[in-house]
Design an enzyme around this catalytic site. Sequence first.
Site, PDB file in Angstrom:
ATOM      1  N   GLY A  97       5.683  -0.100  10.154  1.00 54.83           N
ATOM      2  CA  GLY A  97       4.600  -1.507  10.096  1.00 54.83           C
ATOM      3  C   GLY A  97       5.365  -2.260   9.246  1.00 54.83           C
ATOM      4  N   ARG A  98       5.162  -3.369   8.737  1.00 58.64           N
ATOM      5  CA  ARG A  98       5.145  -4.561   7.384  1.00 58.64           C
ATOM      6  C   ARG A  98       5.575  -3.456   6.416  1.00 58.64           C
ATOM      7  NH1 ARG A  98       1.080  -8.109  10.105  1.00 58.64           N
ATOM      8  NH2 ARG A  98       0.371  -5.984   9.621  1.00 58.64           N
ATOM      9  N   ILE A  99       4.246  -2.455   5.245  1.00 59.76           N
ATOM     10  CA  ILE A  99       4.770  -2.160   4.660  1.00 59.76           C
ATOM     11  C   ILE A  99       5.849  -0.779   4.670  1.00 59.76           C
ATOM     12  CG2 ILE A  99       3.289  -0.426   3.174  1.00 59.76           C
ATOM     13  CD1 ILE A  99       1.105  -1.952   3.244  1.00 59.76           C
ATOM     14  N   THR A 146       0.374   6.180   0.520  1.00 56.63           N
ATOM     15  CA  THR A 146      -0.110   5.052   0.129  1.00 56.63           C
ATOM     16  C   THR A 146      -0.614   4.468   1.192  1.00 56.63           C
ATOM     17  OG1 THR A 146       2.073   3.548   0.584  1.00 56.63           O
ATOM     18  CG2 THR A 146       1.764   4.122  -1.777  1.00 56.63           C
ATOM     19  N   ARG A 160      -3.732   6.073   3.709  1.00 57.90           N
ATOM     20  CA  ARG A 160      -5.044   6.394   3.491  1.00 57.90           C
ATOM     21  C   ARG A 160      -5.062   8.020   3.780  1.00 57.90           C
ATOM     22  NH1 ARG A 160      -6.488   2.577   3.074  1.00 57.90           N
ATOM     23  NH2 ARG A 160      -7.722   0.414   4.151  1.00 57.90           N
ATOM     24  N   GLU A 185     -12.040  10.828  -1.194  1.00 55.25           N
ATOM     25  CA  GLU A 185     -11.579   9.197  -2.247  1.00 55.25           C
ATOM     26  C   GLU A 185     -13.274   8.426  -2.365  1.00 55.25           C
ATOM     27  OE1 GLU A 185      -8.555   7.088  -0.907  1.00 55.25           O
ATOM     28  OE2 GLU A 185      -9.833   5.194  -1.605  1.00 55.25           O
ATOM     29  N   HIS A 217      -6.489   4.355  -5.830  1.00 54.28           N
ATOM     30  CA  HIS A 217      -6.285   3.475  -5.301  1.00 54.28           C
ATOM     31  C   HIS A 217      -5.843   2.237  -5.483  1.00 54.28           C
ATOM     32  CE1 HIS A 217      -6.958   2.427  -0.283  1.00 54.28           C
ATOM     33  NE2 HIS A 217      -6.292   2.215  -0.362  1.00 54.28           N
ATOM     34  N   ALA A 247      -2.628   0.665  -4.649  1.00 54.03           N
ATOM     35  CA  ALA A 247      -1.031  -0.511  -4.520  1.00 54.03           C
ATOM     36  C   ALA A 247      -0.755  -1.284  -4.539  1.00 54.03           C
ATOM     37  CB  ALA A 247      -0.087   0.163  -3.001  1.00 54.03           C
TER      38      ALA A 247
HETATM   39  C1  GLV Z   1      -5.605  -1.138   1.101  1.00 50.76           C
HETATM   40  O1  GLV Z   1      -5.858  -0.256   1.345  1.00 50.76           O
HETATM   41  C2  GLV Z   1      -5.638  -1.849   1.892  1.00 50.76           C
HETATM   42  O2  GLV Z   1      -6.121  -1.436   3.086  1.00 50.76           O
HETATM   43  O3  GLV Z   1      -5.516  -3.259   2.034  1.00 50.76           O
END
Ligand code: GLV
Length: 319
Positions: free
Chosen positions: A155-157, A235, A237, A266, A285, A287
């Site tokens: 996806g985007r990331i 990064t 879930r 978490e 968490h 990022a």
């Molecule tokens: C962070 O984990 C988000 O989903 O923005």
Amino acid sequence: MKPKVYVTRHLPEEAWRELTAVCDAAIWDEEFPPPYEEVVANIADKTGLLCLLTDQIDARLLEAAPQLKVISQVAVGYDNIDVAAAAARGIRVGNTPGVLTEATADFAFALLLAAARRVGEGVDYVRDGRWQTWGLTLLLGQDVHGATLGIVGLGRIGQAVARRARGFDMRVLYHSATRRPEVEQALGVEYASLDDLLRQADFVSLHVNLTAATRGLIGARELGLMQETAVLINTARGPVVDTAALYAALQSGQIAAAALDVTDPEPLPAHHPLLALPNVLVVPHIASATVSTRTQMALMAVRNLIAGVRGEPLPFPVG
Ligand code: GLV
């Protein structure tokens, strides 16, 4: 009269000003998330809810919110929200995609580099007073340049991580539910089955949403396919990875290291066995945690909230 909304945590000043110009806001202004029952009690007369990924928004909570028109989450991931239950009640749900893509990809790469080159262990080594001399074999790690990166979820990331990998002359494999020929072309990435990707990659970086299909996606079998020198970066879930299986793989040397921004559970308790392993790097968490990204996320969420309480389509709806 201004529409009533509930906000489950402190927001950046700019976003709070935009929100309160339009809405009558009640806020849980604490460091820790509001208890579930606190949200239930507060939501009864609200038309809008602005929440974080630490809030569980389920069908029971929505039943307690007969006037609710919109749930606006300050995050891109929204696995904490029962979107189907919201849709069934005609409640709009929004998130904050896009603005956090580059910050999150930067951070995935920071973790990749840190784990490959054992930065955490190096820092501990110096702090513990063990640095006595330069050593030819001291804290040897893995090369990042020229290595093979496996991206799970393009996806985007995932795509933003692939772009960074090009600067390190990496070969990039990806696996994703749908094949993306146009992206393959544009970014020079190769599609692989998940098993092939795990077998070939020196670094595996996870970028999928948490869904029923991706929960436990990386378990004992998948870790068993990875190389003994491989590094896992998460990064996305925490529950995408089976924590017990990961612990076993790291302890036995089945894989070389893991760098985790997200964990299951978490937060990860300080006494958790994973934290006793030298080849694990865990951060809380963060990022997307840059000043500008978090401000933009909050502003997007406020815009979703305002549109929703007005009964208008959200500028950034989920899905
Ligand atoms: C962070 O984990 C988000 O989903 O923005």
